[in-house]
Design a protein around this motif. Structure first.
Motif, PDB file in Angstrom:
ATOM      1  N   ARG A 187       0.798  -1.135  -0.071  1.00 32.59           N
ATOM      2  CA  ARG A 187       0.269   0.018  -0.036  1.00 32.59           C
ATOM      3  C   ARG A 187       0.895   1.174  -0.119  1.00 32.59           C
ATOM      4  O   ARG A 187       0.345   2.197  -0.467  1.00 32.59           O
ATOM      5  N   LEU A 188       2.136   1.311   0.756  1.00 25.79           N
ATOM      6  CA  LEU A 188       2.804   2.312   0.888  1.00 25.79           C
ATOM      7  C   LEU A 188       3.541   2.558  -0.725  1.00 25.79           C
ATOM      8  O   LEU A 188       3.694   3.560  -1.021  1.00 25.79           O
ATOM      9  N   GLN A 189       3.828   1.373  -1.374  1.00 22.83           N
ATOM     10  CA  GLN A 189       4.211   1.523  -2.567  1.00 22.83           C
ATOM     11  C   GLN A 189       3.477   2.261  -3.600  1.00 22.83           C
ATOM     12  O   GLN A 189       3.888   3.180  -4.369  1.00 22.83           O
ATOM     13  N   ARG A 190       2.223   1.897  -3.506  1.00 19.83           N
ATOM     14  CA  ARG A 190       1.088   2.627  -4.335  1.00 19.83           C
ATOM     15  C   ARG A 190       1.254   3.896  -4.250  1.00 19.83           C
ATOM     16  O   ARG A 190       1.169   4.977  -4.945  1.00 19.83           O
ATOM     17  N   TYR A 191       1.233   4.523  -2.775  1.00 22.90           N
ATOM     18  CA  TYR A 191       0.963   5.798  -2.211  1.00 22.90           C
ATOM     19  C   TYR A 191       2.158   6.459  -2.615  1.00 22.90           C
ATOM     20  O   TYR A 191       2.359   7.614  -3.338  1.00 22.90           O
ATOM     21  N   VAL A 195       2.932   9.934  -5.238  1.00 22.86           N
ATOM     22  CA  VAL A 195       3.381  11.176  -5.013  1.00 22.86           C
ATOM     23  C   VAL A 195       4.664  11.505  -5.912  1.00 22.86           C
ATOM     24  O   VAL A 195       4.779  12.841  -6.190  1.00 22.86           O
ATOM     25  N   GLU A 196       5.668  10.437  -6.138  1.00 23.51           N
ATOM     26  CA  GLU A 196       6.694  10.501  -6.691  1.00 23.51           C
ATOM     27  C   GLU A 196       6.376  11.041  -8.060  1.00 23.51           C
ATOM     28  O   GLU A 196       7.061  11.852  -8.798  1.00 23.51           O
ATOM     29  N   MET A 197       5.375  10.599  -8.690  1.00 24.78           N
ATOM     30  CA  MET A 197       5.022  10.687 -10.070  1.00 24.78           C
ATOM     31  C   MET A 197       4.458  12.284  -9.937  1.00 24.78           C
ATOM     32  O   MET A 197       4.751  12.962 -11.123  1.00 24.78           O
ATOM     33  N   LEU A 198       3.825  12.644  -8.972  1.00 21.25           N
ATOM     34  CA  LEU A 198       3.201  14.030  -9.255  1.00 21.25           C
ATOM     35  C   LEU A 198       4.477  15.372  -9.183  1.00 21.25           C
ATOM     36  O   LEU A 198       4.112  16.279  -9.689  1.00 21.25           O
ATOM     37  N   PHE A 199       5.359  14.885  -8.156  1.00 22.69           N
ATOM     38  CA  PHE A 199       6.274  15.786  -7.539  1.00 22.69           C
ATOM     39  C   PHE A 199       7.640  15.490  -7.948  1.00 22.69           C
ATOM     40  O   PHE A 199       8.458  16.553  -7.929  1.00 22.69           O
TER      41      PHE A 199
END
Length: 249
Positions: A187-191, A195-199
């Motif tokens: 679940r943390l991987q998905r999160y 966030v990495e993709m966005l910022f």
């Protein structure tokens, strides 16, 4: 003379405070902790904060930073978590300055912790964008770019796969659902991937109580961005609030 400021960390269960040497990032004397008054009303919390400051025995001109579990705009608390709903839209900074007779700077608790990690901790001297997340009751977040805080980044409330992110991946969710660390790490991987993709940050920092067990889940994450545990743990809020109050004085 030391460069000093008082840091106060207001939480749903405890109010912590300390006098901080803002150059070294060290506490001067003991950290004080008092239980948060039941109901979390502004007047009751202000009374306890005043008692904590009096115990620290600091000069009246020492700036005071207070970190609080809410997004904050121009000294106004916009949300309320585990405390009285009267805090929503409450002019907290003005109220506390009147009650305490001191200059006060209010800041979000995750913002304070993230700023402390940049100045004193895991992200010291890091350039570019740093994102700190705190994995606890929810997911708190702080964004700092080249040492400048970008306040009130509620990244725990990003919608991912139809869910509020923190309702699937917070520390409390792991405990409540009895997830193993590998199950939680998925679940943390998905999160963090989202966030990495966005910022596209330069560094992720993971705080919150569970960060003490970071070796059980951080190595399971596959990200382009380095991800490291916080260093300051339960001192981060006090340190960051104090330093921000000093810097903005």
């Amino acid at each position: 003379m030391r460069a000093t400021a008082i840091g106060i960390d207001i939480g749903g269960t405890g109010i912590k405070g300390g006098l901080v040497d803002v150059l070294s990032g060290e506490l001067i004397g003991e950290r004080i902790r008092v239980a948060t008054p039941e109901g979390g009303e502004p007047e009751d919390i202000a009374r306890v904060v005043k008692e904590v400051i009096e115990q620290l025995d600091a000069p009246a001109d020492v700036p005071v930073g207070i970190c609080f579990p809410s997004s904050i705009r121009h000294g106004v608390t916009m949300l309320a978590a585990n405390i009285s709903q009267r805090w929503i839209g409450f002019e907290a900074e003005k109220f506390f300055e009147k009650e305490l007779g001191r200059n006060i700077h209010f800041v979000n608790d995750a913002d304070a912790a993230g700023y402390a990690e940049v100045i004193y901790g895991a992200a010291k001297d890091q350039k570019g964008l740093v994102i700190m997340t705190t994995l606890g009751t929810g997911i708190g977040a702080a964004m700092i770019y080249d040492g400048v805080l970008i306040p009130n980044a509620e990244l725990g409330h990003l919608e991912i796969d139809g869910f509020d992110a923190e309702k699937r991946a917070s520390g409390v969710v792991r405990e409540r659902e009895g997830l193993s660390y590998p199950e939680w790490a998925k679940r943390l991987q998905r999160y963090y991937s989202h966030v990495e993709m966005l910022f596209s940050p330069e560094l992720f920092i993971v705080g919150g109580g569970v960060s003490k067990s970071h070796e059980k889940f951080l190595p399971l994450l596959e990200l382009r961005t380095p991800i490291v545990p916080a260093k300051l743990f339960n001192k981060a809020g006090i340190m960051g609030a104090a330093r921000l109050a000093f810097d903005l004085e």
